[in-house]
Write a protein that holds these residues in place. Structure first.
Motif, PDB file in Angstrom:
ATOM      1  N   LYS A  40       0.821  -1.215   0.000  1.00 54.39           N
ATOM      2  CA  LYS A  40       0.000   0.000   0.000  1.00 54.39           C
ATOM      3  C   LYS A  40       0.852   1.262   0.000  1.00 54.39           C
ATOM      4  N   SER A  41       1.896   1.273   0.818  1.00 51.44           N
ATOM      5  CA  SER A  41       2.691   2.489   1.006  1.00 51.44           C
ATOM      6  C   SER A  41       3.689   2.737  -0.111  1.00 51.44           C
ATOM      7  N   GLY A  42       4.158   1.655  -0.737  1.00 46.52           N
ATOM      8  CA  GLY A  42       5.211   1.790  -1.733  1.00 46.52           C
ATOM      9  C   GLY A  42       6.583   2.027  -1.114  1.00 46.52           C
ATOM     10  N   GLN A  43       6.657   2.027   0.218  1.00 50.52           N
ATOM     11  CA  GLN A  43       7.925   2.253   0.913  1.00 50.52           C
ATOM     12  C   GLN A  43       8.702   0.944   1.036  1.00 50.52           C
ATOM     13  N   GLN A  44      10.015   1.073   1.123  1.00 49.27           N
ATOM     14  CA  GLN A  44      10.876  -0.095   1.300  1.00 49.27           C
ATOM     15  C   GLN A  44      10.743  -0.614   2.731  1.00 49.27           C
ATOM     16  N   ARG A  45      10.590  -1.928   2.859  1.00 50.35           N
ATOM     17  CA  ARG A  45      10.450  -2.595   4.153  1.00 50.35           C
ATOM     18  C   ARG A  45      11.522  -3.674   4.246  1.00 50.35           C
ATOM     19  N   VAL A  46      12.249  -3.689   5.360  1.00 50.47           N
ATOM     20  CA  VAL A  46      13.288  -4.690   5.568  1.00 50.47           C
ATOM     21  C   VAL A  46      12.851  -5.618   6.692  1.00 50.47           C
ATOM     22  N   ASN A  47      12.964  -6.916   6.432  1.00 50.57           N
ATOM     23  CA  ASN A  47      12.604  -7.919   7.431  1.00 50.57           C
ATOM     24  C   ASN A  47      13.657  -9.012   7.491  1.00 50.57           C
ATOM     25  N   PRO A  48      14.057  -9.399   8.703  1.00 55.13           N
ATOM     26  CA  PRO A  48      14.891 -10.595   8.830  1.00 55.13           C
ATOM     27  C   PRO A  48      14.000 -11.813   8.640  1.00 55.13           C
ATOM     28  N   VAL A  49      14.433 -12.731   7.788  1.00 60.39           N
ATOM     29  CA  VAL A  49      13.612 -13.888   7.442  1.00 60.39           C
ATOM     30  C   VAL A  49      14.517 -15.123   7.408  1.00 60.39           C
ATOM     31  N   ALA A  50      14.031 -16.221   7.986  1.00 58.23           N
ATOM     32  CA  ALA A  50      14.755 -17.489   7.883  1.00 58.23           C
ATOM     33  C   ALA A  50      14.731 -17.942   6.425  1.00 58.23           C
ATOM     34  N   TYR A  51      15.821 -18.562   6.020  1.00 57.75           N
ATOM     35  CA  TYR A  51      15.842 -19.097   4.657  1.00 57.75           C
ATOM     36  C   TYR A  51      16.389 -20.512   4.666  1.00 57.75           C
ATOM     37  N   PHE A  52      16.046 -21.232   3.605  1.00 56.49           N
ATOM     38  CA  PHE A  52      16.439 -22.624   3.473  1.00 56.49           C
ATOM     39  C   PHE A  52      17.008 -22.836   2.086  1.00 56.49           C
ATOM     40  N   ILE A  58      16.812 -21.261  -3.055  1.00 63.60           N
ATOM     41  CA  ILE A  58      16.607 -20.580  -1.783  1.00 63.60           C
ATOM     42  C   ILE A  58      15.117 -20.370  -1.571  1.00 63.60           C
ATOM     43  N   TYR A  59      14.656 -20.798  -0.390  1.00 62.32           N
ATOM     44  CA  TYR A  59      13.244 -20.673  -0.045  1.00 62.32           C
ATOM     45  C   TYR A  59      13.084 -19.859   1.236  1.00 62.32           C
ATOM     46  N   ILE A  60      12.005 -19.107   1.302  1.00 64.60           N
ATOM     47  CA  ILE A  60      11.615 -18.415   2.522  1.00 64.60           C
ATOM     48  C   ILE A  60      10.182 -18.833   2.839  1.00 64.60           C
ATOM     49  N   VAL A  61       9.852 -18.778   4.133  1.00 69.53           N
ATOM     50  CA  VAL A  61       8.590 -19.326   4.612  1.00 69.53           C
ATOM     51  C   VAL A  61       7.837 -18.243   5.386  1.00 69.53           C
ATOM     52  N   GLY A  62       6.586 -18.033   5.045  1.00 71.22           N
ATOM     53  CA  GLY A  62       5.755 -17.027   5.721  1.00 71.22           C
ATOM     54  C   GLY A  62       5.063 -17.610   6.936  1.00 71.22           C
ATOM     55  N   SER A  63       5.839 -18.043   7.925  1.00 67.61           N
ATOM     56  CA  SER A  63       5.268 -18.761   9.065  1.00 67.61           C
ATOM     57  C   SER A  63       4.602 -17.859  10.097  1.00 67.61           C
ATOM     58  N   ALA A  64       5.165 -16.677  10.329  1.00 66.93           N
ATOM     59  CA  ALA A  64       4.687 -15.786  11.395  1.00 66.93           C
ATOM     60  C   ALA A  64       4.587 -16.551  12.713  1.00 66.93           C
ATOM     61  N   ALA A  65       5.488 -17.501  12.917  1.00 66.69           N
ATOM     62  CA  ALA A  65       5.538 -18.307  14.141  1.00 66.69           C
ATOM     63  C   ALA A  65       4.210 -18.994  14.435  1.00 66.69           C
ATOM     64  N   GLY A  66       3.448 -19.298  13.376  1.00 71.79           N
ATOM     65  CA  GLY A  66       2.202 -20.015  13.546  1.00 71.79           C
ATOM     66  C   GLY A  66       0.989 -19.153  13.856  1.00 71.79           C
ATOM     67  N   ARG A  67       1.153 -17.843  13.765  1.00 78.12           N
ATOM     68  CA  ARG A  67      -0.024 -16.979  13.967  1.00 78.12           C
ATOM     69  C   ARG A  67      -1.020 -17.209  12.837  1.00 78.12           C
ATOM     70  N   ASP A  68      -2.256 -16.767  13.048  1.00 80.70           N
ATOM     71  CA  ASP A  68      -3.314 -17.013  12.070  1.00 80.70           C
ATOM     72  C   ASP A  68      -3.263 -16.099  10.853  1.00 80.70           C
ATOM     73  N   ARG A  69      -2.331 -15.147  10.859  1.00 84.95           N
ATOM     74  CA  ARG A  69      -2.180 -14.250   9.705  1.00 84.95           C
ATOM     75  C   ARG A  69      -0.757 -14.335   9.180  1.00 84.95           C
ATOM     76  N   ASN A  70      -0.620 -14.201   7.883  1.00 81.31           N
ATOM     77  CA  ASN A  70       0.706 -14.159   7.276  1.00 81.31           C
ATOM     78  C   ASN A  70       1.446 -12.927   7.773  1.00 81.31           C
ATOM     79  N   VAL A 132       5.186 -20.798   1.096  1.00 80.85           N
ATOM     80  CA  VAL A 132       6.626 -20.937   0.844  1.00 80.85           C
ATOM     81  C   VAL A 132       6.909 -20.253  -0.486  1.00 80.85           C
ATOM     82  N   PHE A 133       8.030 -19.525  -0.515  1.00 79.64           N
ATOM     83  CA  PHE A 133       8.416 -18.754  -1.699  1.00 79.64           C
ATOM     84  C   PHE A 133       9.833 -19.135  -2.109  1.00 79.64           C
TER      85      PHE A 133
END
Length: 138
Positions: A40-52, A58-70, A132-133
């Motif tokens: 929505k904002s078009g702003q750059q967002r940086v996130n630390p993400v586990a990768y495999f 290389i894969y990344i997983v949208g787990s959110a530690a098992g929360r009900d939302r991505n 998974v991405f």
């Protein structure tokens, strides 16, 4: 939300100060920094993400530690799949993100769980399918 942002920022700062290494609960775990464009904002967002790294991909997983939302970054990369990734001491590199279709996701996720059993717990905590991405060099 502010606590989560502060937590992420501390990990981002530590990652960059220590050549991609982060201590605490992430010590020894492969993390990357994912820079995405806000949906929505078009702003750059940086996130630390586990990768495999599985089969030279290389894969990344949208787990959110098992929360009900991505996590928010999932929505961002679905809208803007061109991202920048920092791994270790390497300079940031452009990637494109591809969300795995369900069948492919279901083949990769058990490998993720084998390498990081906590992801199995995350899956049990939620009714959503954890996405998974794949990161594709741009």
């Amino acid at each position: 939300m502010s606590d989560e942002r502060d937590f992420n920022q501390r990990n981002i700062d530590e990652f960059r100060a220590n050549g991609g290494k982060v201590g605490g609960q992430f010590e020894g775990f492969p993390l990357l920094l994912l820079t995405s464009t806000g949906a929505k904002s078009g702003q750059q967002r940086v996130n630390p993400v586990a990768y495999f790294d599985i089969g030279d991909r290389i894969y990344i997983v949208g787990s959110a530690a098992g929360r009900d939302r991505n996590p928010a970054w999932v929505h961002n990369i679905r809208v803007h799949p061109d991202v920048t990734v920092e791994i270790g001491e390497d300079a940031p590199k452009p990637f494109s993100v591809r969300e795995l279709p369900r069948g492919e996701r279901d083949r990769i996720y058990p490998v993720v769980v084998e390498r990081a059993p906590g992801f199995g717990d995350y899956e049990k905590r939620t009714d959503r399918v954890i996405p998974v991405f794949e990161l594709l060099p741009a």
